[in-house]
Design a protein around this motif. Structure first.
Motif, PDB file in Angstrom:
ATOM      1  N   ALA A 132       0.815  -1.219   0.000  1.00  0.00           N
ATOM      2  CA  ALA A 132       0.000   0.000   0.000  1.00  0.00           C
ATOM      3  C   ALA A 132       0.847   1.267   0.000  1.00  0.00           C
ATOM      4  O   ALA A 132       0.660   2.151  -0.831  1.00  0.00           O
ATOM      5  CB  ALA A 132      -0.945  -0.001   1.192  1.00  0.00           C
ATOM      6  N   GLU A 133       1.813   1.360   0.912  1.00  0.00           N
ATOM      7  CA  GLU A 133       2.526   2.624   1.089  1.00  0.00           C
ATOM      8  C   GLU A 133       3.314   3.060  -0.149  1.00  0.00           C
ATOM      9  O   GLU A 133       3.079   4.140  -0.677  1.00  0.00           O
ATOM     10  CB  GLU A 133       3.410   2.550   2.337  1.00  0.00           C
ATOM     11  CG  GLU A 133       3.855   3.896   2.861  1.00  0.00           C
ATOM     12  CD  GLU A 133       2.692   4.869   3.128  1.00  0.00           C
ATOM     13  OE1 GLU A 133       2.862   6.061   2.841  1.00  0.00           O
ATOM     14  OE2 GLU A 133       1.626   4.431   3.588  1.00  0.00           O
ATOM     15  N   THR A 321      -4.869   5.069   2.069  1.00  0.00           N
ATOM     16  CA  THR A 321      -3.644   5.760   2.460  1.00  0.00           C
ATOM     17  C   THR A 321      -3.742   7.263   2.253  1.00  0.00           C
ATOM     18  O   THR A 321      -3.069   8.017   2.928  1.00  0.00           O
ATOM     19  CB  THR A 321      -2.444   5.240   1.651  1.00  0.00           C
ATOM     20  OG1 THR A 321      -2.778   5.344   0.278  1.00  0.00           O
ATOM     21  CG2 THR A 321      -2.123   3.820   1.987  1.00  0.00           C
ATOM     22  N   LEU A 322      -4.560   7.709   1.294  1.00  0.00           N
ATOM     23  CA  LEU A 322      -4.610   9.137   0.991  1.00  0.00           C
ATOM     24  C   LEU A 322      -6.010   9.723   1.112  1.00  0.00           C
ATOM     25  O   LEU A 322      -6.192  10.931   1.016  1.00  0.00           O
ATOM     26  CB  LEU A 322      -4.099   9.390  -0.437  1.00  0.00           C
ATOM     27  CG  LEU A 322      -2.679   8.920  -0.732  1.00  0.00           C
ATOM     28  CD1 LEU A 322      -2.457   8.853  -2.228  1.00  0.00           C
ATOM     29  CD2 LEU A 322      -1.670   9.864  -0.107  1.00  0.00           C
ATOM     30  N   GLN A 343     -13.323  10.558   9.345  1.00  0.00           N
ATOM     31  CA  GLN A 343     -12.765  11.451   8.342  1.00  0.00           C
ATOM     32  C   GLN A 343     -11.661  10.721   7.592  1.00  0.00           C
ATOM     33  O   GLN A 343     -10.591  10.476   8.129  1.00  0.00           O
ATOM     34  CB  GLN A 343     -12.222  12.702   9.027  1.00  0.00           C
ATOM     35  CG  GLN A 343     -11.689  13.749   8.069  1.00  0.00           C
ATOM     36  CD  GLN A 343     -12.774  14.302   7.155  1.00  0.00           C
ATOM     37  OE1 GLN A 343     -13.809  14.769   7.604  1.00  0.00           O
ATOM     38  NE2 GLN A 343     -12.537  14.237   5.844  1.00  0.00           N
ATOM     39  N   PRO A 344     -11.897  10.317   6.344  1.00  0.00           N
ATOM     40  CA  PRO A 344     -10.847   9.606   5.619  1.00  0.00           C
ATOM     41  C   PRO A 344      -9.744  10.588   5.238  1.00  0.00           C
ATOM     42  O   PRO A 344     -10.003  11.766   5.078  1.00  0.00           O
ATOM     43  CB  PRO A 344     -11.541   9.099   4.367  1.00  0.00           C
ATOM     44  CG  PRO A 344     -12.951   9.521   4.462  1.00  0.00           C
ATOM     45  CD  PRO A 344     -13.070  10.568   5.515  1.00  0.00           C
ATOM     46  N   GLY A 345      -8.549  10.097   5.125  1.00  0.00           N
ATOM     47  CA  GLY A 345      -7.428  10.949   4.782  1.00  0.00           C
ATOM     48  C   GLY A 345      -6.150  10.207   5.086  1.00  0.00           C
ATOM     49  O   GLY A 345      -6.181   9.005   5.370  1.00  0.00           O
ATOM     50  N   PRO A 346      -5.032  10.905   5.019  1.00  0.00           N
ATOM     51  CA  PRO A 346      -3.752  10.232   5.226  1.00  0.00           C
ATOM     52  C   PRO A 346      -3.594   9.629   6.634  1.00  0.00           C
ATOM     53  O   PRO A 346      -2.666   8.864   6.868  1.00  0.00           O
ATOM     54  CB  PRO A 346      -2.723  11.337   4.975  1.00  0.00           C
ATOM     55  CG  PRO A 346      -3.468  12.610   4.999  1.00  0.00           C
ATOM     56  CD  PRO A 346      -4.875  12.314   4.665  1.00  0.00           C
ATOM     57  N   HIS A 347      -4.508   9.966   7.531  1.00  0.00           N
ATOM     58  CA  HIS A 347      -4.357   9.443   8.894  1.00  0.00           C
ATOM     59  C   HIS A 347      -5.178   8.196   9.151  1.00  0.00           C
ATOM     60  O   HIS A 347      -5.136   7.650  10.245  1.00  0.00           O
ATOM     61  CB  HIS A 347      -4.783  10.505   9.909  1.00  0.00           C
ATOM     62  CG  HIS A 347      -3.926  11.708   9.875  1.00  0.00           C
ATOM     63  ND1 HIS A 347      -2.703  11.739  10.489  1.00  0.00           N
ATOM     64  CD2 HIS A 347      -4.095  12.902   9.279  1.00  0.00           C
ATOM     65  CE1 HIS A 347      -2.162  12.934  10.268  1.00  0.00           C
ATOM     66  NE2 HIS A 347      -2.977  13.646   9.540  1.00  0.00           N
TER      67      HIS A 347
ATOM     68  N   ALA B 188     -13.358  17.348  -5.600  1.00  0.00           N
ATOM     69  CA  ALA B 188     -12.322  17.868  -4.718  1.00  0.00           C
ATOM     70  C   ALA B 188     -11.166  16.888  -4.591  1.00  0.00           C
ATOM     71  O   ALA B 188      -9.999  17.289  -4.555  1.00  0.00           O
ATOM     72  CB  ALA B 188     -12.910  18.170  -3.350  1.00  0.00           C
ATOM     73  N   SER B 189     -11.461  15.579  -4.576  1.00  0.00           N
ATOM     74  CA  SER B 189     -10.372  14.633  -4.363  1.00  0.00           C
ATOM     75  C   SER B 189      -9.421  14.585  -5.559  1.00  0.00           C
ATOM     76  O   SER B 189      -8.222  14.378  -5.389  1.00  0.00           O
ATOM     77  CB  SER B 189     -10.891  13.250  -4.003  1.00  0.00           C
ATOM     78  OG  SER B 189     -11.573  12.696  -5.083  1.00  0.00           O
TER      79      SER B 189
END
Lengths: 514, 323
Positions: A132-133, A321-322, A343-347, B188-189
Motif C-alpha cells: 500500500a505505502e 492511504t490518501l 474522516q478519511p485521509g492520510p491518517h 475535490a479529491s
C-alpha cells in the motif's frame, strides 16, 4: 512483520461478534442484487448503503465490503447467463461468457468467473496489504497527461472488442465518444447538446446506457426470435465443472488478469472498465486461439474477471492511504465512511487501524465466503437459461426499468434506458458491435477532459502531453499498436483471422489431433 | 334550530382553525431531498441536520433522499413538485444563484421558499508542502510578477465558490485573473490528488477538503478566506484580512422549501432549525466540518441571497463568465 500482526487482528475482527454475520449477509445480498439485470457493483452498493446505517462503523463497512465483492460476482452471473451486464466491467465478461452459456458451457463460465474472482480478489488484497505505502505515492504521479496517455492506450485496446467489419466497430467507438460529450463541459462550464434539460447537464448516465443497450435491447431481440419461432432456449445446461482443457487454457489468464487489474486499479479514476479491457486485450494477444474470442473463449472470462476483482484491492490503496477514491464504487465507500463519522485521509491507517484492518480482514473473509457460497449455487443459477422466453423477458424488462430508476431516483434515467434499448436493437440488427460503443462512452469523458487539462497546464504546447516516462510509455505503446495494425495486415502476421485460417487449414490436414 | 345551526357553525369554525394550526406542523415522514450523491458536501449537511432534528426537535421521522444532477438543480426541481408542502425541504448553496446568473437553470430562490441560512464554509488557499511558495506573501508576489507561470486547479465547475474567491484575490492584489493556467477537476479529491502529485502549483477548496492533509504535512495552507481564523488543524493559518487583502468569501449552506409555503409553515421550520443550531450535537458537526456558524431566518436569508447574487454577478463578470 507488523503488517502480518495487523492483518491477523483484522481477520480476527472479521470473525468477532456479529461481524462475520455481516460479511455473510453482505456477500449473499450483494450477489443476488448484482445478479439482477441492470444492477452492478456501484448501483448495488449505493442501493444497499441504507442497510448499514444502524450499525457501528466497523460492522457497517464490513457489510459494505461484502456487498461490494458480492455484487461484482453477481454482476458477472447476469452478464454470462442473460447477456445483461449491470456495469461496464462486466460488459467484457459478457463477450465470451454469454456465447459459452449458449453453447451449454454456462456452468463452466460461472465456475471460471468464481475462481477468477477469487484469485483476482486475493492478489489485489495481498497487494493492498503489503504494497500500500509505496504504491500510493506512485499513484500520485498520474497527472492529467499520464491519465490521458493511459486512456488513449485503453481506447486503442477497445479495437480488440470489435467483431466483424472494422468500419462498424469504428463507428461504434465514434458514436460512444459522441455520447460522452453530452453535458456541461468541465473546463468551460458550457452546456453541450443538453437541449436545455437539467437532466442532461451531468451527461447521459453510463449505467442507463448499459441497461438500455444490453438489457432492454436483449428483450427486443428475444421477442423477435420468439415471434419468428426461432427462440432456441438452451436445452442443456451442460457439465457444471470446467474441463481439464479449459483449466489449462486459463491458468495463466487468472494471473495475468490479476496483475493487470491490480496495477490499473491503483490509478485513481481508471477503475474496473480499463482493467477488464486491458486484460481482455492482453488475453486475446497472447492467446493461441484469438479467433475464438467473442465466440466463447474461456480466457475471455478468466482474465477480465480476475482483473475486475484485483482492481478492488488496487483502488482501495489510494482510498485508505490518501483518502482519495479510485473508482465510483470506492467513492461510495468513502461517502459511507463520512456518514459513519470517520474522516478519511492520510491518517486513516494510523488513527483508525482497527477499522482499516478490520475492513481488509473482512475482504479476505468475504473473498473466501463468496467462493464457498456461490459454487454450490451455480447449478441453480444456470437453470435461469432454461426459463421460457415470455416470463424471462418480463422479468428482465421489469428489473432493467427498476435498475435505471434506482440510479438517481429519477424517471429520466428510465427514459434514457428505453431510448437506448431501441438504439441497441437497431444497432444489433445492423451488426454494429455494442461493447466498443459502451467502452467509448466510459472512456470518452476522461479522455477529453484529461487532454484539455494537460494542454491548459502546458499553455497549449503538445509537449505537455509527454511530461514523464509514464506518459511516454503509454503513448509509445499506443502508437506502436496503431502502426502494427496499419502495416502488418499486408504481411498477415497480426491478423488473428489469418492466423486462425492457417491453423484451421493445419487442423484439416491432421483431424485426429483434435 | 337556529341555535343548533349556530353551534354547528361554531364547532366547524373551531375545527377549521385547529386544522390551520395543525397544518404548520409536520404530520408524516419528512423528506430532505439532496441534489447530490451520498457522501458529498450537500449530503453530509443533510445527514447532520437529520441526525440532530430527529433527536427530539421534530416529532416525525426524517428521510434523506439523494437525487443528484445538474449541481443540485434536479433535486430542487423534484422538491418543488410539492408546492406548499412542508414535508419536503432541501439544502441550498450559492449554486442556485450561479445557475440563475449563468442561465443554466430557470429556478430562482424567489420562486422557492428559502427558510434559513445555517453555516458558511470558508476556503483554504493551499500549495504542496515542498512548494517554493512558503507564505501567502510569496503567493501574492508570484501572482503579481508572473501570473502566467502559476498552475491553478480546482473542482468542480468554473465560476463556483473556489473560482470566485480567486477572482476576489485578483481584485485585492491586482493581477489578471485570466492569466494563471487554470484547470478544473471533477471533484475535490481529484484536485487534491493533482496538488499532492505536483501536477498543479496551487488550489483553492473548502477548509475540510485540505485539513487532513495539512495535519499530515503533505499540504501547506497559506491563507483562509474567512473573517476570523478557523480552528483545528488550521488554527495557525492567517486570514486574508489579517494580511491586508479584502478577501472574505465562503459558500453558505441553508435550507429551502418548495414554492407557496404558508408563513406558519416557515415559522415552524425557522424555529426547529434555530433549536437545532443551539444544540451541542450541531456545534460538534460544525467544528468537525470546519464550518462557521451563520444562522439567519427567512427574512434575513432573503436579503442575504439577494446581496450574494449581486456579489456573484460582479465576480462572474470579472471571470469573463458573464457578459
Amino acid at each position: 512483520m507488523d503488517t502480518i500482526a495487523f492483518l491477523a487482528t483484522g481477520i480476527a475482527t472479521a470473525f468477532s461478534g456479529w461481524n462475520f454475520v455481516y460479511v455473510l449477509i453482505g456477500a449473499f445480498v450483494g450477489t443476488w442484487i448484482g445478479m439482477l439485470p441492470g444492477l452492478g457493483p456501484s448501483t448495488g452498493i449505493a442501493l444497499l448503503l441504507p442497510l448499514t446505517y444502524g450499525l457501528d462503523p466497523t460492522g457497517g463497512m464490513i457489510m459494505l465490503c461484502g456487498i461490494y465483492f458480492g455484487s461484482m460476482y453477481g454482476g458477472s452471473i447476469s452478464s454470462i447467463l442473460l447477456n445483461t451486464p449491470g456495469d461496464v466491467s462486466s460488459v467484457i465478461t459478457m463477450l465470451d461468457g454469454n456465447p459459452m452459456a449458449r453453447r451449454g458451457r454456462g456452468g463452466a463460465a460461472l465456475f471460471c468467473a468464481a475462481v477468477a474472482s477469487f484469485i483476482g480478489g486475493s492478489v489485489g488484497l495481498v497487494g493492498l496489504t503489503f504494497l500500500a505505502e509505496p504504491i500510493a505515492r506512485f499513484a500520485l504521479r498520474f497527472g492529467p497527461a499520464e491519465y490521458f496517455a493511459l486512456m488513449t492506450f485503453a481506447l486503442i485496446a477497445t479495437a480488440t472488442l470489435m467483431q466483424g467489419a472494422a468500419v462498424k466497430g469504428l463507428m461504434a467507438i465514434v458514436i460512444g465518444l459522441m455520447i460522452a460529450t453530452v453535458g456541461i463541459d468541465l473546463q468551460s462550464g458550457a452546456a453541450r447538446f443538453t437541449m436545455n434539460s437539467p437532466n442532461l447537464f451531468d451527461g447521459i448516465s453510463l449505467i442507463a446506457v448499459i441497461i438500455g443497450l444490453f438489457g432492454i435491447s436483449e428483450v427486443f431481440t428475444n421477442i423477435q426470435e420468439i415471434m419468428a419461432r426461432r427462440w432456441g432456449k438452451v436445452e442443456t445446461v451442460g457439465r457444471l465443472w470446467m474441463e481439464p482443457s479449459e483449466w489449462k487454457r486459463c491458468r495463466f489468464s487468472f494471473l495475468r488478469g490479476s496483475v493487470i487489474g491490480f496495477m490499473v486499479g491503483v490509478v485513481p479514476g481508471a477503475g474496473g472498465a480499463v482493467a477488464t479491457l486491458l486484460s481482455y486485450a492482453a488475453e486475446r494477444r497472447s492467446s493461441r486461439h484469438p479467433e475464438e474470442f467473442g465466440k466463447g473463449a474461456i480466457e475471455g472470462v478468466a482474465g477480465p474477471e480476475a482483473a475486475n476483482n484485483a482492481s478492488v484491492g488496487g483502488a482501495l490503496i489510494p482510498l485508505f492511504t490518501l483518502g482519495l477514491p479510485g473508482s465510483s464504487a470506492t467513492a461510495i465507500l468513502l461517502g459511507a465512511l463520512m456518514i459513519f463519522g470517520i474522516q478519511p485521509g492520510p491518517h486513516l491507517f494510523t488513527e483508525n487501524p482497527d477499522l482499516v484492518w478490520g475492513i481488509i480482514g473482512s475482504l479476505y473473509v468475504a473473498n473466501v465466503v463468496l467462493v464457498i457460497l456461490n459454487i454450490p449455487f451455480i447449478g441453480i443459477f444456470v437453470r435461469m437459461l432454461m426459463m421460457p422466453g415470455a416470463p424471462l423477458n418480463a422479468i428482465i424488462l421489469l428489473l432493467a426499468v427498476t435498475g435505471a430508476y434506482s440510479l438517481n431516483n429519477n424517471v429520466f434515467d428510465i427514459q434514457v434506458a428505453l431510448v437506448f434499448g431501441v438504439i441497441g436493437f437497431l444497432l444489433r440488427s445492423a451488426q454494429v458491435p455494442l461493447a466498443p460503443l459502451v467502452l467509448a462512452v466510459a472512456l470518452g469523458g476522461g479522455l477529453e477532459q484529461s487532454l484539455r487539462q494537460a494542454l491548459s497546464l502546458s499553455d497549449g504546447d503538445p509537449a505537455g502531453l509527454v511530461p514523464s516516462g509514464i506518459a511516454a510509455v503509454f503513448l509509445g505503446l499506443s502508437a506502436l499498436l496503431v502502426l502494427l495494425a496499419a502495416i502488418l495486415p499486408a504481411t498477415r502476421l497480426m491478423s488473428p483471422r489469418n492466423r486462425a485460417l492457417r491453423r484451421a487449414a493445419k487442423k484439416e490436414k491432421r483431424p485426429q489431433t483434435q | 334550530m337556529a341555535a343548533f345551526s349556530r353551534i354547528v357553525a361554531m364547532a366547524l369554525a373551531v375545527a377549521t382553525s385547529a386544522a390551520a394550526a395543525q397544518a404548520a406542523e409536520p404530520t408524516r415522514v419528512i423528506e430532505i431531498i439532496v441534489g447530490a450523491s451520498p457522501g458529498g458536501g450537500f449530503d453530509r449537511t443533510a445527514r447532520a441536520i437529520e441526525r440532530v432534528l430527529e433527536d427530539g426537535i421534530v416529532g416525525q421521522p426524517i428521510n434523506v433522499i439523494n437525487q443528484p444532477g445538474a449541481g443540485g438543480a434536479v433535486g430542487l426541481a423534484s422538491m418543488n413538485r410539492h408546492p406548499g408542502d412542508m414535508h419536503y425541504i432541501s439544502i441550498i448553496s450559492p449554486n442556485i444563484l450561479t445557475d440563475e446568473l449563468r442561465g443554466t437553470s430557470p429556478m430562482t430562490f424567489e420562486a422557492l421558499t428559502p427558510i434559513a441560512t445555517l453555516v458558511s464554509e470558508y476556503l483554504c488557499f493551499a500549495v504542496h508542502a515542498d512548494s517554493d511558495l512558503e507564505t501567502a506573501a510569496d503567493l501574492v508576489a508570484a501572482l503579481k510578477e508572473k501570473p502566467e507561470a502559476i498552475r491553478f486547479g480546482f473542482a468542480t465547475t468554473p465560476g463556483n465558490h473556489n473560482h470566485v474567491a480567486f477572482a476576489q484575490l485578483a481584485g485585492a492584489v491586482g493581477f489578471d485573473v485570466m492569466k494563471p493556467k487554470t484547470v478544473i477537476f471533477k471533484g475535490a479529491s481529484e484536485a487534491v490528488t493533482a496538488l499532492l502529485g505536483r501536477h498543479i502549483d496551487f488550489s483553492i477548496a473548502p477548509a475540510a477538503s485540505f485539513a487532513e492533509y495539512v495535519r499530515s504535512g503533505d499540504v501547506k495552507c497559506l491563507a483562509v478566506s474567512a473573517p476570523e481564523r478557523l480552528g483545528g488543524a488550521l488554527s495557525d493559518v492567517p486570514t486574508w484580512t489579517e494580511l491586508g487583502y479584502d478577501v472574505v468569501y465562503g459558500p453558505f449552506r441553508g435550507v429551502i422549501g418548495p414554492q407557496g409555503m404558508e408563513p406558519e409553515q416557515i415559522a415552524f421550520w425557522e424555529d426547529a432549525l434555530q433549536k437545532m443550531a443551539a444544540t451541542e450535537a450541531w456545534k460538534k458537526e460544525v467544528a468537525e466540518n470546519y464550518w462557521t456558524e451563520n444562522v439567519k431566518g427567512h427574512d434575513e436569508t432573503m436579503t442575504f441571497l439577494a446581496t450574494e447574487r449581486d456579489l456573484l454577478r460582479a465576480s462572474l463578470t470579472d471571470l469573463g463568465l458573464l457578459q
